[in-house]
Structure formats: C-alpha cells, structure tokens
Design a protein around this motif. Sequence first.
Motif, PDB file in Angstrom:
ATOM      1  N   SER A 113      42.765  37.768  41.031  1.00 26.60           N
ATOM      2  CA  SER A 113      42.359  36.496  40.436  1.00 26.60           C
ATOM      3  C   SER A 113      43.017  35.306  41.116  1.00 26.60           C
ATOM      4  N   THR A 114      44.172  35.520  41.705  1.00 28.58           N
ATOM      5  CA  THR A 114      44.905  34.426  42.343  1.00 28.58           C
ATOM      6  C   THR A 114      44.867  34.478  43.860  1.00 28.58           C
ATOM      7  N   PHE A 140      36.804  37.612  41.909  1.00 27.74           N
ATOM      8  CA  PHE A 140      36.729  37.576  40.457  1.00 27.74           C
ATOM      9  C   PHE A 140      36.114  38.841  39.870  1.00 27.74           C
ATOM     10  N   ALA A 164      38.995  41.239  39.894  1.00 30.10           N
ATOM     11  CA  ALA A 164      39.978  40.782  38.907  1.00 30.10           C
ATOM     12  C   ALA A 164      39.514  41.102  37.490  1.00 30.10           C
ATOM     13  N   HIS A 165      38.254  40.818  37.187  1.00 33.01           N
ATOM     14  CA  HIS A 165      37.710  41.094  35.854  1.00 33.01           C
ATOM     15  C   HIS A 165      37.794  42.587  35.555  1.00 33.01           C
ATOM     16  N   TRP A 192      43.290  36.419  30.484  1.00 40.32           N
ATOM     17  CA  TRP A 192      42.988  36.304  31.913  1.00 40.32           C
ATOM     18  C   TRP A 192      41.547  36.718  32.190  1.00 40.32           C
ATOM     19  N   ARG A 193      41.101  37.781  31.550  1.00 39.32           N
ATOM     20  CA  ARG A 193      39.717  38.246  31.732  1.00 39.32           C
ATOM     21  C   ARG A 193      38.734  37.161  31.297  1.00 39.32           C
ATOM     22  N   VAL A 219      38.762  34.308  33.904  1.00 38.73           N
ATOM     23  CA  VAL A 219      38.028  34.703  35.106  1.00 38.73           C
ATOM     24  C   VAL A 219      36.529  34.714  34.817  1.00 38.73           C
TER      25      VAL A 219
END
Length: 91
Positions: free
Chosen positions: A32-33, A41, A44-45, A62-63, A66
């Motif tokens: 994500s970063t 993304f 990340a998700h 965070w989810r 994103v």
Amino acid sequence: MACVDVDSLMQYETEAQKGRPDALYNLGLAYSTGNGVGVDFVAAHKWFNLAALRGVEEAKSWRAQVASEMLPAQIAEAQRLAREWLSLFRN
C-alpha cells in the motif's frame, strides 16, 4: 515503517504462508505504501483482507482506505486473489 528490503519481503511471504497475522499485515503495508515494492493496491487489499481475517483490527481500516482508491473490478480481483491464496495456504 522502515524501508523493507527484498529479504524482509521474502520472510514476510514465508511467515504469511504459515498464517502469521503480522506478516500478512506487513505485506499489506508494503504494497500500500510502496515500501520495498511498487505500490499495488490490489495486492495490498488482498494482504489486508487476509490479515483482517486473522484478527488484525488495523488491517480493516487500511483495507477500507486502500479500497477507496480502487475501482470495483480491482476490489473484486483482490478478493479473488485472497480466496485463491486461502485455498493454497489455509492453516
């Protein structure tokens, strides 16, 4: 979060396969970063979703963050990848 190197990412992946919630979460943070990898993304998700399933409360926010940057088709792909990962590494 400190810069993540390739060895750390490989270790997170190995630990994630063992079901370690913190490794799943750390992979979500990395993707994500863009820390040690390119920003992705969808990945990340997927990782945040898996971490949330393992009880990491922070992964839920965070989810959601994103997901707010993603198209519905991307979210669906991330969910599909999470299900696929679970079918391979369910512990």
